[in-house]
Design a protein around this motif. Sequence first.
Motif, PDB file in Angstrom:
ATOM      1  N   VAL A 235      47.004 -56.142  -1.336  1.00 31.83           N
ATOM      2  CA  VAL A 235      46.300 -57.398  -0.794  1.00 31.83           C
ATOM      3  C   VAL A 235      45.672 -56.977   0.726  1.00 31.83           C
ATOM      4  CG1 VAL A 235      46.559 -59.547   0.059  1.00 31.83           C
ATOM      5  CG2 VAL A 235      47.831 -59.056  -2.087  1.00 31.83           C
ATOM      6  N   SER A 236      46.057 -56.435   1.409  1.00 32.21           N
ATOM      7  CA  SER A 236      45.450 -55.877   2.872  1.00 32.21           C
ATOM      8  C   SER A 236      44.098 -55.196   2.369  1.00 32.21           C
ATOM      9  CB  SER A 236      46.379 -54.828   3.748  1.00 32.21           C
ATOM     10  OG  SER A 236      47.744 -55.577   4.046  1.00 32.21           O
ATOM     11  N   THR A 237      44.259 -54.296   1.449  1.00 31.02           N
ATOM     12  CA  THR A 237      43.095 -53.509   1.321  1.00 31.02           C
ATOM     13  C   THR A 237      42.047 -54.460   0.598  1.00 31.02           C
ATOM     14  OG1 THR A 237      44.565 -51.617   0.789  1.00 31.02           O
ATOM     15  CG2 THR A 237      42.370 -51.719  -0.076  1.00 31.02           C
ATOM     16  N   GLN A 238      42.525 -55.331  -0.314  1.00 28.83           N
ATOM     17  CA  GLN A 238      41.629 -56.221  -0.924  1.00 28.83           C
ATOM     18  C   GLN A 238      40.796 -57.099   0.316  1.00 28.83           C
ATOM     19  OE1 GLN A 238      43.073 -58.739  -3.701  1.00 28.83           O
ATOM     20  NE2 GLN A 238      41.267 -60.090  -3.724  1.00 28.83           N
ATOM     21  N   ARG A 239      41.817 -57.502   1.179  1.00 33.59           N
ATOM     22  CA  ARG A 239      41.293 -58.391   2.159  1.00 33.59           C
ATOM     23  C   ARG A 239      40.358 -57.684   3.066  1.00 33.59           C
ATOM     24  NH1 ARG A 239      44.082 -63.090   4.752  1.00 33.59           N
ATOM     25  NH2 ARG A 239      43.940 -63.107   6.980  1.00 33.59           N
TER      26      ARG A 239
ATOM     27  N   SER B  57      38.439 -55.556   2.326  1.00 32.66           N
ATOM     28  CA  SER B  57      36.939 -55.179   1.692  1.00 32.66           C
ATOM     29  C   SER B  57      36.310 -56.222   1.438  1.00 32.66           C
ATOM     30  CB  SER B  57      37.331 -54.417   0.381  1.00 32.66           C
ATOM     31  OG  SER B  57      37.831 -55.198  -0.636  1.00 32.66           O
ATOM     32  N   GLU B  58      37.020 -57.425   1.352  1.00 28.11           N
ATOM     33  CA  GLU B  58      36.362 -58.900   1.440  1.00 28.11           C
ATOM     34  C   GLU B  58      35.742 -59.181   2.690  1.00 28.11           C
ATOM     35  OE1 GLU B  58      38.861 -61.027  -1.993  1.00 28.11           O
ATOM     36  OE2 GLU B  58      39.495 -61.591  -0.003  1.00 28.11           O
ATOM     37  N   LYS B  59      36.582 -58.921   3.702  1.00 29.01           N
ATOM     38  CA  LYS B  59      36.034 -59.153   5.001  1.00 29.01           C
ATOM     39  C   LYS B  59      34.644 -58.198   5.553  1.00 29.01           C
ATOM     40  CE  LYS B  59      40.209 -60.587   7.550  1.00 29.01           C
ATOM     41  NZ  LYS B  59      41.355 -60.544   8.490  1.00 29.01           N
ATOM     42  N   ALA B  60      34.833 -56.863   4.926  1.00 28.00           N
ATOM     43  CA  ALA B  60      33.688 -56.016   5.176  1.00 28.00           C
ATOM     44  C   ALA B  60      32.483 -56.511   4.656  1.00 28.00           C
ATOM     45  CB  ALA B  60      33.958 -54.859   4.765  1.00 28.00           C
ATOM     46  N   ALA B  61      32.865 -57.071   3.310  1.00 28.52           N
ATOM     47  CA  ALA B  61      31.606 -57.684   2.390  1.00 28.52           C
ATOM     48  C   ALA B  61      31.043 -58.688   3.191  1.00 28.52           C
ATOM     49  CB  ALA B  61      31.938 -58.164   1.090  1.00 28.52           C
ATOM     50  N   LEU B  62      32.059 -59.925   3.747  1.00 32.40           N
ATOM     51  CA  LEU B  62      31.689 -60.905   4.532  1.00 32.40           C
ATOM     52  C   LEU B  62      30.764 -60.645   5.720  1.00 32.40           C
ATOM     53  CD1 LEU B  62      34.596 -63.141   4.376  1.00 32.40           C
ATOM     54  CD2 LEU B  62      32.124 -63.530   3.119  1.00 32.40           C
TER      55      LEU B  62
ATOM     56  N   GLU C 224      39.959 -68.899   2.537  1.00 33.19           N
ATOM     57  CA  GLU C 224      41.081 -68.544   1.698  1.00 33.19           C
ATOM     58  C   GLU C 224      41.340 -67.284   1.269  1.00 33.19           C
ATOM     59  OE1 GLU C 224      41.863 -71.580  -1.483  1.00 33.19           O
ATOM     60  OE2 GLU C 224      41.448 -73.093  -0.241  1.00 33.19           O
ATOM     61  N   LEU C 225      41.191 -66.422   2.036  1.00 31.64           N
ATOM     62  CA  LEU C 225      41.375 -65.031   1.683  1.00 31.64           C
ATOM     63  C   LEU C 225      42.985 -64.816   1.512  1.00 31.64           C
ATOM     64  CD1 LEU C 225      38.971 -63.020   4.271  1.00 31.64           C
ATOM     65  CD2 LEU C 225      38.615 -63.856   1.903  1.00 31.64           C
ATOM     66  N   THR C 226      43.343 -64.104   0.320  1.00 26.77           N
ATOM     67  CA  THR C 226      45.019 -63.945   0.151  1.00 26.77           C
ATOM     68  C   THR C 226      45.547 -63.469   1.394  1.00 26.77           C
ATOM     69  OG1 THR C 226      44.133 -63.493  -2.088  1.00 26.77           O
ATOM     70  CG2 THR C 226      46.569 -63.194  -1.458  1.00 26.77           C
ATOM     71  N   ASN C 227      46.703 -64.037   1.954  1.00 26.89           N
ATOM     72  CA  ASN C 227      47.505 -63.571   3.126  1.00 26.89           C
ATOM     73  C   ASN C 227      48.274 -62.435   2.707  1.00 26.89           C
ATOM     74  OD1 ASN C 227      49.665 -63.339   4.960  1.00 26.89           O
ATOM     75  ND2 ASN C 227      49.104 -65.109   5.822  1.00 26.89           N
ATOM     76  N   PRO C 228      48.293 -61.155   3.113  1.00 24.03           N
ATOM     77  CA  PRO C 228      49.071 -60.014   2.449  1.00 24.03           C
ATOM     78  C   PRO C 228      50.874 -60.373   2.623  1.00 24.03           C
ATOM     79  CG  PRO C 228      47.751 -59.282   4.312  1.00 24.03           C
ATOM     80  CD  PRO C 228      47.253 -60.780   4.159  1.00 24.03           C
ATOM     81  N   TRP C 229      50.947 -61.079   3.740  1.00 24.80           N
ATOM     82  CA  TRP C 229      52.399 -61.396   4.069  1.00 24.80           C
ATOM     83  C   TRP C 229      52.861 -62.361   2.941  1.00 24.80           C
ATOM     84  CZ3 TRP C 229      55.462 -58.280   6.706  1.00 24.80           C
ATOM     85  CH2 TRP C 229      55.175 -57.720   7.795  1.00 24.80           C
ATOM     86  N   HIS C 230      52.217 -63.348   2.661  1.00 28.62           N
ATOM     87  CA  HIS C 230      52.497 -64.119   1.844  1.00 28.62           C
ATOM     88  C   HIS C 230      52.628 -63.684   0.468  1.00 28.62           C
ATOM     89  CE1 HIS C 230      50.625 -68.005   3.585  1.00 28.62           C
ATOM     90  NE2 HIS C 230      51.560 -67.284   4.380  1.00 28.62           N
ATOM     91  N   ALA C 231      51.779 -62.739   0.049  1.00 31.42           N
ATOM     92  CA  ALA C 231      51.916 -61.840  -1.241  1.00 31.42           C
ATOM     93  C   ALA C 231      53.076 -61.015  -1.180  1.00 31.42           C
ATOM     94  CB  ALA C 231      50.634 -61.025  -1.437  1.00 31.42           C
TER      95      ALA C 231
END
Length: 244
Positions: A83-87, A89-94, A153-160
Amino acid sequence: MTDPQATTTHDEAHDEAHGGALGSRLNWLRAAVLGANDGVVSTAGLVVGVAGATDDRSALLTAGLAGLLAGSMSMAAGEYVSVSTQRDSEKAALAMERRELKEQPEAELEELTELLEGRRLSREVAREAAQQLTERDALRAHARVELGIDPDELTNPWHAAWASFLAFTAGALLPLLAIVLPPSGWRLAVTVVSVLVALAFTGLGSARLGSAAVRPAVWRNVGGGALAMAVTYAAGSLLGAAGA
Ligand SMILES: [Zn+2]
């Protein structure tokens, strides 16, 4: 960039419009069922394997507890990393989107217009909508329409990570208690039966949540668990006999 949503059917587009929150809740539920299923299968395989070698309750408890902790922490760590990796890459895309909006606003407006046209809006309406969205919150509009993500609403890696830790632990407790609590003559039978019943339910649950055919999913799940226990029991028996 092309829009992957542009080719969806009417029904999919309809579902998507209503299904953002519901869809992600279903995904979480499905992940929880799969995590619990993992906990059941891997811990059942472990304790049944040890039961093939020894009847000692404290050995069974130690093995089961170690398996529960190792499994739940490994699931949590894996989930955290992914999830951190996904987050990231989403931040980079933003960030890239933010830069593009600043450097080439005209091209970005045109891009948003075309994406909206791809969702069956006429050119004029798409242009109008793109202009309004851009005035209100250009970044959010591009994030949602172009990237399919909600910047708030980016997924929080700690929640996951916590969710998979808890799901795996909940599943692992079943075979652990089933092998430790009953009197020694009943351990295996109680464990095997309760594990197979539990796997029928998790198989049913994940098939329902994934809108898949129920019966084959249940059989596959129960069969996989039965195979895991048979293999580890055989290995445990061989080792136990060799060591005795
Ligand atoms: Zn854009």
